[in-house]
Design an enzyme around this catalytic site. Structure first.
Site: not given
Length: 551
Positions: A340, A414
């Protein structure tokens, strides 16, 4: 290398390549009028440039309501008198004013169209004030199915947080809810119960005690910020901080955690400065020194809210204690802190204009995990990690979604996107150049919104290699290229199949035990070899398969 014209060989070519070419067509998805209002740059959005928000909200945990106002400052780009502001049901806009005068507005689903009275002259800076409120959508499975999470900590105190990527910031506050136009700076005022702390983006400017026993926390964001990056977090927080000696000087790092987790966090959050050291090396200076870096504990897994990274990984290494790569390297770091926070460079600094290009955020950030490993544990470990993550690839649909309708592509953005970037690095075959490309992107597109094509063009230009067919293959199809080869009559032949037309990615192989580079295309190539030497092994760094069509 000359072409092989053996009749037998040509027969094999016809049989094995007949169905290999072309792009995978995107599924026929039906989009609605609301999808277009949400995902396109409508006429009612295009004529004004967003400058400033003052989002002033009161958070009432008992009723699960949010009420308040948003002051919207903008510059007029072209004369027009109708403005689109987005706020999702069941939230309501109660009143809109400009220059003290009430304005008429009409709701069309999740979009409000406001009729402006004042003449909108090009170049002028104007403001409207929007009063709103209601019970915003409660998050079902944050952060993926987001909204507001109304939870309790183990002491029974309120534990509240927002998460809204994809769903849209308009799920809880009124704004220009399209990614192409970021607000340049904003003030976030949060009124919360007096025994709680409200944490948002940027720096805390002041805390004011109100007569009713509540407190208002004022947070100022001095850098451009995307709407979904704006967040509210309310809990019985305690705070600790440190300074990171970074490329631009001292970076203020602040951590907000639940009271009972303070000692645990002080030890576990050591991954934050480790992350900053690694990522400043790879990507350049942290993009928001002026607004500081924060980790904020929340009741869900976490999100990349700008300068206010939310954390809910239960103080475990890996992804909730699991290694997504299956190699062991994924347990060397806290996945949420690293991943993140990586988004501060790829999502918050460089931001997609359209969510169809979400790979710009997620592919680079997923790849950043392996770069973190490389910085601390070496290049071989990093390669093992990114290759190990291939086991999570589904190849269910293209990575790039549909444009102008707020549609994201496959979650393969991803692991598959990271492996695409890993391969591109192999083809460039110059680590110093690759690092300069990553750092250069963050400098060239500093605090900007971009298209996926801009990123592709930048990599092509700076590498001196045209990767358009590679991007097309891995972003727009679900096909994995096959390096197809054969040994016959003293000749070694090879080409790419199961790929887009004219796919031309070079590949590193071991041919008869000797490492070499080949430059296959979709046309067969050949070279002489001996019947005794018949082995070939494609380097594992390439996300492809191989097939010997004649044994």
């Amino acid at each position: 290398m000359k072409k092989i014209f053996s009749g037998v060989f040509i027969a094999f070519l016809i049989g094995f390549t007949a169905n290999a070419q072309g792009l995978l067509k995107k599924s026929e998805t039906v989009f609605t009028h609301q999808d277009t209002l949400r995902g396109s740059i409508t006429k009612e959005r295009a004529w004004w440039d967003l400058k400033y928000y003052h989002l002033d909200v009161k958070i009432n945990p008992k009723e699960k309501t949010i009420t308040g106002s948003n002051t919207v400052r903008y510059t007029v780009l072209s004369e027009y008198n109708k403005m689109q502001i987005d706020l999702q049901e069941p939230m309501q806009i109660y009143k809109v004013t400009q220059g003290g005068k009430d304005l008429k507005f009409k709701r069309d689903g999740n979009a409000f169209f406001i009729d402006l009275i004042e003449k909108q002259k090009v170049g002028e800076v104007k403001e409207i004030v929007i009063s709103f409120g209601g019970k915003p959508r409660e998050a079902v499975n944050a952060p993926w199915d987001g909204g507001i999470s109304w939870k309790k900590d183990k002491n029974g105190k309120d534990f509240i947080a927002s998460s809204c990527q994809g769903l849209g910031a308009s799920v809880w506050w009124p704004n220009k809810d399209h990614m192409y136009d970021e607000v340049e700076n904003m003030l976030i005022s949060m009124n919360v119960p007096g025994d709680l702390t409200g944490v948002s983006n940027g720096r805390l400017q002041s805390v004011k005690k109100q007569k009713d026993g509540t407190k208002t926390f004022n947070w100022y964001v001095s850098n451009p910020i995307n709407n979904y990056g704006v967040n509210i977090n309310v809990a019985d927080y305690v705070n600790f901080s440190e300074k990171f000696k970074g490329e631009k000087g001292d970076l203020d790092c602040s951590y907000y955690v639940l009271r009972d987790n303070l000692a645990l966090a002080k030890e576990h959050f050591k991954d934050a400065p480790r992350m900053l050291k690694a990522f400043e090396n790879w990507f350049g200076p942290y993009p928001f020194y002026e607004d500081s870096y924060k980790l904020v504990e929340v009741p869900y897994l976490g999100m990349e809210h700008q300068s206010s990274i939310t954390y809910g990984n239960d103080y475990k290494m890996g992804y909730r204690g699991k290694d997504l790569s299956g190699t062991g390297w994924g347990l060397k770091f806290d996945f949420i802190i690293i991943h993140e926070s990586g988004h501060e460079w790829f999502a918050n600094n460089i931001t997609y204009k359209d969510i169809a290009d979400m790979w710009v955020h997620e592919s680079f950030t997923n790849y950043s995990e392996s770069l973190f490993i490389e910085y601390y544990y070496g290049k071989d470990a990093a390669a093992e990690y990114v290759i190990g993550c291939r086991r999570n690839i589904q190849n269910d649909k293209p990575i790039i979604g549909h444009y102008d309708v707020n549609n994201e592509g496959s979650g393969d953005m991803y692991p598959k996107g990271a492996n695409m970037l890993h391969m591109i690095r192999q083809v460039i075959n110059d680590d110093a150049k690759w690092k300069s490309i990553l750092r250069g992107m963050n400098k060239t597109f500093y605090h900007q919104t971009v298209t996926g094509k801009q990123i592709q063009d930048y990599i092509n230009e700076k590498s001196g290699i045209n990767f358009n067919r590679v991007f097309a293959q891995y972003l727009t199809t679900t096909q994995i290229p096959v390096f197809e080869y054969m040994f016959k009559n003293g000749t070694f032949g090879y080409h790419w199949t199961n790929c887009v037309a004219n796919f031309d990615m070079p590949v590193r192989v071991k041919l008869n035990g000797v490492e070499t580079w080949l430059k296959p295309t979709t046309e067969w190539k050949s070279e002489k070899t001996t019947n005794e030497n018949r082995t070939i092994e494609v380097d594992k760094d390439f996300y492809v398969t191989s097939s010997n069509i004649i044994e």
